[in-house]
Design a protein around this motif. Sequence first.
Motif, mmCIF file in Angstrom:
data_model
loop_
_atom_site.group_PDB
_atom_site.id
_atom_site.type_symbol
_atom_site.label_atom_id
_atom_site.label_comp_id
_atom_site.label_asym_id
_atom_site.label_seq_id
_atom_site.Cartn_x
_atom_site.Cartn_y
_atom_site.Cartn_z
ATOM 1 N N LEU A 1 -3.399 2.665 8.762
ATOM 2 C CA LEU A 1 -2.040 3.193 8.989
ATOM 3 C C LEU A 1 -1.443 3.820 7.723
ATOM 4 C CD1 LEU A 1 -0.634 0.451 11.396
ATOM 5 C CD2 LEU A 1 -1.135 2.824 11.989
ATOM 6 N N PRO A 2 -1.440 3.105 6.573
ATOM 7 C CA PRO A 2 -0.891 3.749 5.373
ATOM 8 C C PRO A 2 -1.728 4.940 4.901
ATOM 9 C CG PRO A 2 -1.458 1.441 4.913
ATOM 10 C CD PRO A 2 -1.739 1.679 6.350
ATOM 11 N N MET A 3 -3.040 4.903 5.137
ATOM 12 C CA MET A 3 -3.886 6.043 4.763
ATOM 13 C C MET A 3 -3.498 7.284 5.558
ATOM 14 S SD MET A 3 -7.681 4.386 4.399
ATOM 15 C CE MET A 3 -8.570 5.685 3.542
ATOM 16 N N PHE A 4 -3.307 7.096 6.870
ATOM 17 C CA PHE A 4 -2.902 8.210 7.731
ATOM 18 C C PHE A 4 -1.543 8.764 7.302
ATOM 19 C CE2 PHE A 4 -6.488 7.540 10.348
ATOM 20 C CZ PHE A 4 -6.549 8.531 11.320
ATOM 21 N N GLU A 5 -0.623 7.858 6.954
ATOM 22 C CA GLU A 5 0.712 8.290 6.510
ATOM 23 C C GLU A 5 0.603 9.200 5.279
ATOM 24 O OE1 GLU A 5 3.584 8.116 7.761
ATOM 25 O OE2 GLU A 5 3.554 6.474 9.181
ATOM 26 N N LYS A 6 -0.312 8.843 4.387
ATOM 27 C CA LYS A 6 -0.426 9.531 3.102
ATOM 28 C C LYS A 6 -1.183 10.858 3.181
ATOM 29 C CE LYS A 6 -0.963 6.580 -0.285
ATOM 30 N NZ LYS A 6 -1.564 5.711 -1.323
ATOM 31 N N MET A 7 -2.069 10.997 4.176
ATOM 32 C CA MET A 7 -2.924 12.185 4.239
ATOM 33 C C MET A 7 -2.168 13.408 4.735
ATOM 34 S SD MET A 7 -6.742 10.939 5.315
ATOM 35 C CE MET A 7 -6.418 9.529 6.318
ATOM 36 N N ILE B 1 0.852 -1.204 0.000
ATOM 37 C CA ILE B 1 0.000 0.000 0.000
ATOM 38 C C ILE B 1 0.883 1.248 0.000
ATOM 39 C CG2 ILE B 1 -1.771 1.305 1.267
ATOM 40 C CD1 ILE B 1 -2.756 -1.444 2.398
ATOM 41 N N ASN B 2 1.946 1.221 0.812
ATOM 42 C CA ASN B 2 2.874 2.363 0.875
ATOM 43 C C ASN B 2 3.534 2.645 -0.476
ATOM 44 O OD1 ASN B 2 2.444 3.058 3.528
ATOM 45 N ND2 ASN B 2 4.138 1.840 4.331
ATOM 46 N N ARG C 1 -6.640 7.164 -8.398
ATOM 47 C CA ARG C 1 -6.672 6.955 -6.941
ATOM 48 C C ARG C 1 -6.094 5.569 -6.669
ATOM 49 N NH1 ARG C 1 -11.845 5.312 -8.774
ATOM 50 N NH2 ARG C 1 -11.872 3.058 -8.480
ATOM 51 N N GLN C 2 -5.865 5.291 -5.378
ATOM 52 C CA GLN C 2 -5.481 3.941 -4.959
ATOM 53 C C GLN C 2 -6.731 3.257 -4.421
ATOM 54 O OE1 GLN C 2 -2.796 3.707 -1.580
ATOM 55 N NE2 GLN C 2 -1.788 1.910 -2.444
ATOM 56 N N THR C 3 -6.940 2.003 -4.817
ATOM 57 C CA THR C 3 -8.124 1.265 -4.355
ATOM 58 C C THR C 3 -7.689 0.020 -3.591
ATOM 59 O OG1 THR C 3 -9.341 2.049 -6.285
ATOM 60 C CG2 THR C 3 -10.345 0.240 -5.043
#
Length: 370
Positions: free
Chosen positions: A58-64, A36-37, A176-178
């Motif tokens: 976790l990866p979503m939070f990293e990216k936002m 995901i990262n 986008r990433q899905t």
Amino acid sequence: MINFKELGIGESLLKELKHQRINKATKVQEQTIPLINKGHDIIAESQTGTGKTLAFLLPMFEKMSITTEGVQGLIITPTRELAIQITEEATKLKSAKNINILAAYGGKDIGSQLKKLKNNIHLVIATPGRLLDHLERKTINFKNLKTLVLDEADQMLLMGFKNEVRTIISNIPKKRQTLCFSATINSDVKKLAYKNMKDPKVITIKKEKVTLNNIKQLLIKTTDRKKQDALCKVLDEENPFMAIIFCRTKRRVDNLEEALYKKGYNCQKLHGDIKQSKRERIMKSFKNLEIQYLIATDVAARGLDINGVTHVFNYDMPENAESYIHRIGRTGRAGEKGYAFLFSAPKDENILSSIEKDIKLTIPRKVLED
């Protein structure tokens, strides 16, 4: 087991995980977070309770980024209970990055959601119906969306949300990433995923041994006519500290709750037709030990995480082994002993055989004294 630092999770989130005493990644987190990262689309198959929620949060939070306007992350989930549970998990991580979160599900006052949306919301966790409502009202802006998560995709399709999900996806950016997470990846889930993904990586986490050693399982042979009396007999013998009774349909839940209430049992029902505010009150009462018996459908109980449940009663036969495992997994948690009773009528023989074959166990029979 690998720690989260090795998976590329940053210091602020690591600190928050440490605060929650989460130090080691589960298998699904270990295998999905690095992909995901790197920006890959993901189809991940993993049993309930294996840590899927943190695998995508976790990866979503990293990216936002808190300075970017508009919604950057969208998680679609089939039930209100799951939306609430994911929101609780996300809120625990909030302090690490000050992400603004909106839970959008039916039964919750839309006015307060509209008010929240006037501020800068970074992450939306929603059920399909309520999300469509917001799209029709043009109250959510997805132009900066980075990540879409389809959570419990198998249940989403089972509950008939295919068209709603398609409509939602057609209203969000193609770039986008899905991420698709599901307990089972069947052909319907694959069709939905592949249609809306770019060269996805498929991760399958091998199912672990399905029956938990600290859950004592017992089977009671009965008939539909005698089932209610058999249940009451077992409830009186066991007098559980805290129990969930599973029924197949909302009507069966209604009928059983009415019958048990009239007989003086301290019980409450939980299913999709009950208003959300009332459902939340019932769950709070159950957690606070004010209710001894929670009578529920599978859908209403999906995602419930309650400590202290000593007994599970399968009043109606579950659809399959996975459903049975999911039900009985509500007890015997955190090293405590649990008890699971399964009531079987003659018409249930085929499903019973299939369940016993899948769990590789002949469930011990319990004979009720007359």
